[in-house]
Design an enzyme around this catalytic site. Sequence first.
Site, PDB file in Angstrom:
ATOM      1  N   PRO A  88     -12.018   6.487 -57.404  1.00 55.33           N
ATOM      2  CA  PRO A  88     -12.413   5.974 -58.726  1.00 55.33           C
ATOM      3  C   PRO A  88     -11.193   5.960 -59.639  1.00 55.33           C
ATOM      4  CG  PRO A  88     -13.174   8.244 -58.428  1.00 55.33           C
ATOM      5  CD  PRO A  88     -12.587   7.817 -57.121  1.00 55.33           C
ATOM      6  N   GLN A 103     -19.433   7.379 -59.784  1.00 52.33           N
ATOM      7  CA  GLN A 103     -18.850   8.639 -60.244  1.00 52.33           C
ATOM      8  C   GLN A 103     -19.251   8.896 -61.687  1.00 52.33           C
ATOM      9  OE1 GLN A 103     -14.680   9.626 -61.385  1.00 52.33           O
ATOM     10  NE2 GLN A 103     -14.728  10.990 -59.590  1.00 52.33           N
ATOM     11  N   CYS A 123     -10.487  15.124 -63.337  1.00 50.23           N
ATOM     12  CA  CYS A 123      -9.706  14.424 -64.363  1.00 50.23           C
ATOM     13  C   CYS A 123      -9.210  15.409 -65.414  1.00 50.23           C
ATOM     14  CB  CYS A 123     -10.541  13.332 -65.016  1.00 50.23           C
ATOM     15  SG  CYS A 123      -9.617  12.364 -66.229  1.00 50.23           S
ATOM     16  N   GLY A 168      -4.788  12.278 -52.951  1.00 52.69           N
ATOM     17  CA  GLY A 168      -3.521  12.626 -53.577  1.00 52.69           C
ATOM     18  C   GLY A 168      -2.339  12.352 -52.668  1.00 52.69           C
TER      19      GLY A 168
END
Length: 347
Positions: free
Chosen positions: A30, A83, A113, A225
Amino acid sequence: MAAARLIRALAKAGTYNVGMTISHRLCVAPMMDWTDRHCRFFHRLLAPHALLYTEMLTAAAIVHGDHVRLLRMDPREHPVVLQLGGSDPGLLAAAARLGVEAGYDGINLNCGCPSDRVQTGRFGACLMREPALVAACVASMRTAVGVPVTVKCRIGVDDMDDDEGLRDFVDTVAAAGCDTFIVHARKAWLKGLSPKQNREVPPLDYARVARLRVDRPDLAIVLNGGVDKFDTALAQLECFDGVMLGRAAYHDPYLLARLDAQVFGVAAISRRDALAALRPYVEAHLESGGTLAQVTRHVLGLFQGLPGARSWRRVLSEGAHRAGADWRVVERATAELDAHRCLAQAA
């Protein structure tokens, strides 16, 4: 012919049954302002089996705002996960119900986040400090909906930066019924770093996520990541239940086609056929009052790394925003590629 077959296959995918098993082997992260419905449709053309995610939407915005507009999707996007951002169990449950009614195949809670805005709203990465609250949110959503409820998190925040802290968070949330965690292999600094810096400055620690995967074999652990190359993604799939690509999938979207083909053992669609399959979608969008740029901004990286890619981006970027812009702009951009013999190489 290949494009026509793909369009028919995607139309058939519109009968996808909400709640059926979905694969996390290859996921697209997302991304705020990027993974809107037009981006997801394009990514679906390239990667028929990948799991797609919406941008993060706050539970409050969905419940108290125009949820029909916010949750709008094309049935050919399936499978796609909504999400949510939030920390109120009741509000999240209500938003999750609306998401399932809109057709989403899963719900994901954002616990990763690090921006100041989401911290002010008490959601995002700061929730890693409150695993009991996250568990309550998960339990509430699982009671409200019949689709999978998953969590996306970091490996830690600030001084919560060790294996034990991550395991405690995961164990607490898993006890509420969450069996899939998408783990961004960087910790988040809640103060002092921008969201962009939090994606780059804290070092990647794949080893910590790998230890979690070994310690909790009953859970599905998906790595996020720094997964930005074909070989990197395939290598990490040897260790994890899935990989999630972020900006690499956006800036070089054909990477998704290559990975989807390799991971799921299918033939990759060509760039040329992907554009042909996108045309009817674009023309329908224009007929409904939309603009060309709303779709083509997500296509700029399709020829990344090939001769003529810069000209392709320039023609699309300059032409798509003009009044009355239509598919002819894409044809002009394609002509630039032909001039560099790019399409011959990319077919």
